[in-house]
Design an enzyme around this catalytic site. Structure first.
Site, PDB file in Angstrom:
ATOM      1  N   THR A  21       0.817  -1.218   0.000  1.00 49.78           N
ATOM      2  CA  THR A  21       0.000   0.000   0.000  1.00 49.78           C
ATOM      3  C   THR A  21       0.849   1.267   0.000  1.00 49.78           C
ATOM      4  OG1 THR A  21      -0.117   0.166   2.417  1.00 49.78           O
ATOM      5  CG2 THR A  21      -1.802  -1.170   1.324  1.00 49.78           C
ATOM      6  N   THR A  36      -1.787  -6.924  -1.676  1.00 48.51           N
ATOM      7  CA  THR A  36      -2.698  -6.501  -0.599  1.00 48.51           C
ATOM      8  C   THR A  36      -4.142  -6.600  -1.074  1.00 48.51           C
ATOM      9  OG1 THR A  36      -2.599  -4.201  -1.394  1.00 48.51           O
ATOM     10  CG2 THR A  36      -1.006  -4.843   0.304  1.00 48.51           C
ATOM     11  N   ASP A  93     -24.358  -3.358   4.049  1.00 46.37           N
ATOM     12  CA  ASP A  93     -23.545  -3.408   2.834  1.00 46.37           C
ATOM     13  C   ASP A  93     -24.451  -3.070   1.647  1.00 46.37           C
ATOM     14  OD1 ASP A  93     -22.092  -4.291   0.506  1.00 46.37           O
ATOM     15  OD2 ASP A  93     -20.829  -5.529   1.795  1.00 46.37           O
ATOM     16  N   ARG A 134      -9.586   1.238   6.488  1.00 45.77           N
ATOM     17  CA  ARG A 134      -8.646   2.296   6.106  1.00 45.77           C
ATOM     18  C   ARG A 134      -8.907   3.486   7.026  1.00 45.77           C
ATOM     19  NH1 ARG A 134      -5.983  -0.957   4.141  1.00 45.77           N
ATOM     20  NH2 ARG A 134      -5.317  -1.197   1.970  1.00 45.77           N
ATOM     21  N   ASP A 144      -6.753   0.068  14.127  1.00 47.01           N
ATOM     22  CA  ASP A 144      -5.554  -0.471  13.479  1.00 47.01           C
ATOM     23  C   ASP A 144      -5.110   0.475  12.367  1.00 47.01           C
ATOM     24  OD1 ASP A 144      -3.575  -2.531  12.811  1.00 47.01           O
ATOM     25  OD2 ASP A 144      -4.758  -2.785  10.979  1.00 47.01           O
ATOM     26  N   GLU A 162      -1.435   8.114   8.144  1.00 47.71           N
ATOM     27  CA  GLU A 162      -0.361   7.214   8.600  1.00 47.71           C
ATOM     28  C   GLU A 162       0.939   7.618   7.897  1.00 47.71           C
ATOM     29  OE1 GLU A 162      -1.503   3.186   7.653  1.00 47.71           O
ATOM     30  OE2 GLU A 162      -3.349   3.327   8.807  1.00 47.71           O
ATOM     31  N   HIS A 216      -1.505  -0.564  11.839  1.00 46.08           N
ATOM     32  CA  HIS A 216      -1.921  -1.119  10.529  1.00 46.08           C
ATOM     33  C   HIS A 216      -1.271  -2.488  10.288  1.00 46.08           C
ATOM     34  CE1 HIS A 216      -3.122  -0.033   6.111  1.00 46.08           C
ATOM     35  NE2 HIS A 216      -3.268  -1.343   6.353  1.00 46.08           N
ATOM     36  N   GLY A 228      -3.733  -7.221   9.028  1.00 49.15           N
ATOM     37  CA  GLY A 228      -3.596  -8.230   7.964  1.00 49.15           C
ATOM     38  C   GLY A 228      -2.225  -8.885   7.923  1.00 49.15           C
ATOM     39  N   TYR A 229      -1.419  -8.714   8.984  1.00 39.41           N
ATOM     40  CA  TYR A 229      -0.022  -9.125   8.916  1.00 39.41           C
ATOM     41  C   TYR A 229       0.289 -10.551   9.372  1.00 39.41           C
ATOM     42  CZ  TYR A 229       2.324  -4.942   7.199  1.00 39.41           C
ATOM     43  OH  TYR A 229       2.814  -3.945   6.404  1.00 39.41           O
TER      44      TYR A 229
HETATM   45  N1  LIG Z   1      -5.814  -3.343   8.407  1.00 41.13           N
HETATM   46  C1  LIG Z   1      -5.338  -4.204   7.539  1.00 41.13           C
HETATM   47  O1  LIG Z   1      -4.232  -4.716   7.682  1.00 41.13           O
HETATM   48  C2  LIG Z   1      -6.172  -4.603   6.371  1.00 41.13           C
HETATM   49  C3  LIG Z   1      -7.149  -3.771   5.875  1.00 41.13           C
HETATM   50  N2  LIG Z   1      -7.915  -4.156   4.812  1.00 41.13           N
HETATM   51  C4  LIG Z   1      -8.973  -3.235   4.362  1.00 41.13           C
HETATM   52  O2  LIG Z   1     -10.222  -3.869   4.578  1.00 41.13           O
HETATM   53  C5  LIG Z   1     -11.059  -3.629   3.457  1.00 41.13           C
HETATM   54  C6  LIG Z   1     -12.086  -4.732   3.347  1.00 41.13           C
HETATM   55  O3  LIG Z   1     -11.459  -5.935   2.944  1.00 41.13           O
HETATM   56  P1  LIG Z   1     -12.296  -7.099   2.238  1.00 41.13           P
HETATM   57  O4  LIG Z   1     -13.430  -7.502   3.075  1.00 41.13           O
HETATM   58  O5  LIG Z   1     -11.346  -8.133   1.825  1.00 41.13           O
HETATM   59  O6  LIG Z   1     -12.835  -6.332   0.961  1.00 41.13           O
HETATM   60  P2  LIG Z   1     -14.024  -6.794   0.029  1.00 41.13           P
HETATM   61  O7  LIG Z   1     -13.895  -6.002  -1.219  1.00 41.13           O
HETATM   62  O8  LIG Z   1     -14.082  -8.271  -0.063  1.00 41.13           O
HETATM   63  O9  LIG Z   1     -15.334  -6.312   0.822  1.00 41.13           O
HETATM   64  C7  LIG Z   1     -15.701  -4.976   0.995  1.00 41.13           C
HETATM   65  C8  LIG Z   1     -17.202  -4.929   1.178  1.00 41.13           C
HETATM   66  O10 LIG Z   1     -17.571  -3.567   1.455  1.00 41.13           O
HETATM   67  C9  LIG Z   1     -18.787  -3.316   0.770  1.00 41.13           C
HETATM   68  N3  LIG Z   1     -18.979  -1.880   0.596  1.00 41.13           N
HETATM   69  C10 LIG Z   1     -18.510  -1.077  -0.386  1.00 41.13           C
HETATM   70  N4  LIG Z   1     -18.921   0.191  -0.188  1.00 41.13           N
HETATM   71  C11 LIG Z   1     -19.669   0.192   0.942  1.00 41.13           C
HETATM   72  C12 LIG Z   1     -20.345   1.210   1.665  1.00 41.13           C
HETATM   73  N5  LIG Z   1     -20.363   2.474   1.251  1.00 41.13           N
HETATM   74  N6  LIG Z   1     -20.987   0.848   2.811  1.00 41.13           N
HETATM   75  C13 LIG Z   1     -20.992  -0.436   3.251  1.00 41.13           C
HETATM   76  N7  LIG Z   1     -20.381  -1.443   2.584  1.00 41.13           N
HETATM   77  C14 LIG Z   1     -19.710  -1.124   1.449  1.00 41.13           C
HETATM   78  C15 LIG Z   1     -18.654  -4.069  -0.538  1.00 41.13           C
HETATM   79  O11 LIG Z   1     -19.914  -4.301  -1.152  1.00 41.13           O
HETATM   80  C16 LIG Z   1     -17.978  -5.348  -0.076  1.00 41.13           C
HETATM   81  O12 LIG Z   1     -18.909  -6.354   0.245  1.00 41.13           O
HETATM   82  C17 LIG Z   1     -10.073  -3.550   2.268  1.00 41.13           C
HETATM   83  O13 LIG Z   1     -10.587  -2.827   1.199  1.00 41.13           O
HETATM   84  C18 LIG Z   1      -8.878  -2.890   2.886  1.00 41.13           C
HETATM   85  O14 LIG Z   1      -8.994  -1.507   2.718  1.00 41.13           O
HETATM   86  C19 LIG Z   1      -7.777  -5.390   4.242  1.00 41.13           C
HETATM   87  C20 LIG Z   1      -6.836  -6.239   4.693  1.00 41.13           C
HETATM   88  C21 LIG Z   1      -5.922  -5.907   5.761  1.00 41.13           C
HETATM   89  O1  LIG Z   2      -4.182  -5.883   2.450  1.00 37.77           O
HETATM   90  C1  LIG Z   2      -4.410  -4.696   2.767  1.00 37.77           C
HETATM   91  O2  LIG Z   2      -5.259  -3.995   2.190  1.00 37.77           O
HETATM   92  C2  LIG Z   2      -3.649  -4.078   3.870  1.00 37.77           C
HETATM   93  O3  LIG Z   2      -4.009  -3.068   4.401  1.00 37.77           O
HETATM   94  C3  LIG Z   2      -2.417  -4.819   4.289  1.00 37.77           C
HETATM   95  O4  LIG Z   2      -2.581  -5.771   5.207  1.00 37.77           O
HETATM   96  C4  LIG Z   2      -1.334  -3.885   4.725  1.00 37.77           C
HETATM   97  O5  LIG Z   2      -0.588  -3.713   3.613  1.00 37.77           O
HETATM   98  P1  LIG Z   2       0.802  -2.975   3.500  1.00 37.77           P
HETATM   99  O6  LIG Z   2       0.606  -1.562   3.933  1.00 37.77           O
HETATM  100  O7  LIG Z   2       1.821  -3.713   4.238  1.00 37.77           O
HETATM  101  O8  LIG Z   2       1.020  -3.042   2.043  1.00 37.77           O
END
Ligand SMILES: NC(=O)C1=CN([C@@H]2O[C@H](COP(=O)(O)OP(=O)(O)OC[C@H]3O[C@@H](n4cnc5c(N)ncnc54)[C@H](O)[C@@H]3O)[C@@H](O)[C@H]2O)C=CC1
Ligand SMILES: O=C(O)C(=O)[C@H](O)COP(=O)(O)O
Length: 378
Positions: free
Chosen positions: A46, A67, A147, A209, A233, A238, A255, A258-259
């Site tokens: 990211t 990611t 959603d 995010r 998180d 950031e 953050h 997801g690690y």
């Molecule tokens: N903190 C971390 O380390 C991590 C953070 N993330 C974040 O988590 C987010 C979600 O991940 P996933 O579930 O895998 O994504 P995903 O794309 O599978 O699911 C996102 C869901 O949000 C819904 N959505 C979209 N706009 C919306 C709104 N305005 N209101 C309510 N729902 C809405 C979509 O329809 C979808 O079902 C990622 O986009 C990423 O930004 C993901 C992985 C790790």
């Molecule tokens: O998969 C995502 O989306 C994430 O937020 C990651 O877990 C964190 O990604 P990096 O910042 O390490 O690329």
């Protein structure tokens, strides 16, 4: 020879593409137009901003981000300029689930809460949100799902609207992508008006995010006690985060939800496989073979005299003691990126075996549903 630039913090990658490409490993935040020029493909995280400034005249044909989130890629620019981009859908969703499960285990213990009496509101029910819903159901919480994009496609039956969720939820957890514009905009979805509608003791959890929540409004809501607590998180701006907000959070991490090593292995392999398909390399099925095992893969629990909640909490926190991440971060918040870059090995539930003494079939089923690799009565 194919020229690839990869973020130097993507694990399991070194040596894999070298037989087929010239590959440079660079710090993600420093991968800008000056170094991108001449590369055929980027493998990013990211921290690399993939926009017109970075990409124009670069010759880049493909971007693979290891990611889930892809808000660092200007996808409209890429589409217009024939630059293929891929993310790694769901790669670390099991890791974020583990983060949320550890959060719930920690909060319920700290605040003396019975999880079966709590309602969780899930905002965004995709890969991560669905897993969180499954977990919450399996421990007996009431689940409310919001959603709108899914409700539009699938019908409203399993979804509620936002005011209903905010009026009823004790815990509210965000799992949406960052969308700055459009009908499903999520930028500052959590703002002053949002917090005003929450229950007075509501706990807000954000692992999606930082910009999905207006951090100043969240701090004001915590100060005014419009809401109860916050677990964060992800943060606005950031790594230079709002320190006042950090002080008011119940759990704070840099953050890293997801690690897990599993999530990182998935992300790396999805990127390698995508690059392989695009450029015709023989790595279409590649997956890392060197994911370190957990230090203590088997946990014995004597369930005699313990509630179900104590048992599942103990099992979850054995795999991931979230407060260790919280303490490391609070000690030195300025080391946000260092803490991310030097993150210890964390394995997900499936890498663990739980042996239950004096347990019941019901508990075995519950732990299986949570996702432990093996659960047995001994
Ligand atoms: N903190 C971390 O380390 C991590 C953070 N993330 C974040 O988590 C987010 C979600 O991940 P996933 O579930 O895998 O994504 P995903 O794309 O599978 O699911 C996102 C869901 O949000 C819904 N959505 C979209 N706009 C919306 C709104 N305005 N209101 C309510 N729902 C809405 C979509 O329809 C979808 O079902 C990622 O986009 C990423 O930004 C993901 C992985 C790790
Ligand atoms: O998969 C995502 O989306 C994430 O937020 C990651 O877990 C964190 O990604 P990096 O910042 O390490 O690329």
């Amino acid at each position: 020879m194919l020229k690839i630039i990869a973020d130097n913090k993507i694990p399991f990658l070194e040596g894999v593409l070298e037989p087929y490409a010239h590959i440079s490993y660079l710090p993600g935040a420093k991968t800008d137009a000056s170094v991108i020029k001449g590369a055929d493909a980027l493998i990013t995280r990211t921290r690399t901003k993939c926009d017109e400034k970075a990409l124009s005249d670069s010759g880049v044909k493909m971007i693979a981000t290891a990611t889930i989130g892809f808000d660092h890629i200007d996808t409209a620019y890429c589409d217009k300029n024939n630059i293929k981009w891929v993310n790694a859908p769901g790669c670390n969703s099991g890791s974020v689930l583990q983060y949320i499960a550890a959060t719930i285990a920690t909060l319920t213990s700290k605040l003396c809460i019975d999880a079966t009496q709590q309602t969780i509101g899930i905002i965004g029910v995709g890969n991560v949100g669905s897993k969180v819903a499954g977990f919450a159901n399996s421990i007996g919480m009431k689940v409310l799902q919001y959603d709108p994009p899914r409700a539009e496609k699938e019908g409203r039956e399993q979804f509620v609207d936002l005011p209903e969720l905010l009026a009823q939820a004790d815990l509210i957890t965000f799992h949406v992508p960052l969308q700055r514009t459009g009908i499903y905009k999520t930028h500052h979805l959590g703002d002053a008006a949002f917090f005003e509608q929450c229950k007075k003791n509501a706990i807000i959890i954000n692992s999606s995010r930082g910009e999905v929540i207006n951090n100043d409004d969240l701090l004001a809501a915590l100060n005014k006690q419009t809401i109860g607590h916050a677990v964060l998180d992800v943060w606005e701006n950031e790594p230079d985060i709002n320190r006042g907000l950090l002080d008011k959070t119940m759990i704070a991490t840099p953050h890293i939800a997801g690690y897990s090593a599993d999530g990182k292995a998935n992300g790396t392999s999805m990127s390698v496989q995508a690059i392989s398909r695009r450029f015709g390399l023989p790595l279409e099925d590649w997956y890392p073979s060197n994911i370190p095992a957990p230090a203590h893969p088997t946990l014995q629990i004597d369930a005699q005299g313990m509630t179900d909640q104590q048992v599942w909490s103990k099992a979850i926190l054995h795999t991931y003691e979230i407060l260790e991440d919280d303490q490391r971060f609070r000690r030195e918040p300025a080391t946000f990126e260092y803490l991310r870059g030097s993150y210890p090995i964390r394995r997900e539930f499936r890498a663990y075996c739980i042996q239950l003494k004096n347990g019941s079939e019901r508990l075995v089923e519950m732990l299986n549903k949570i996702g432990f690799g093996h659960v047995e009565l001994i």
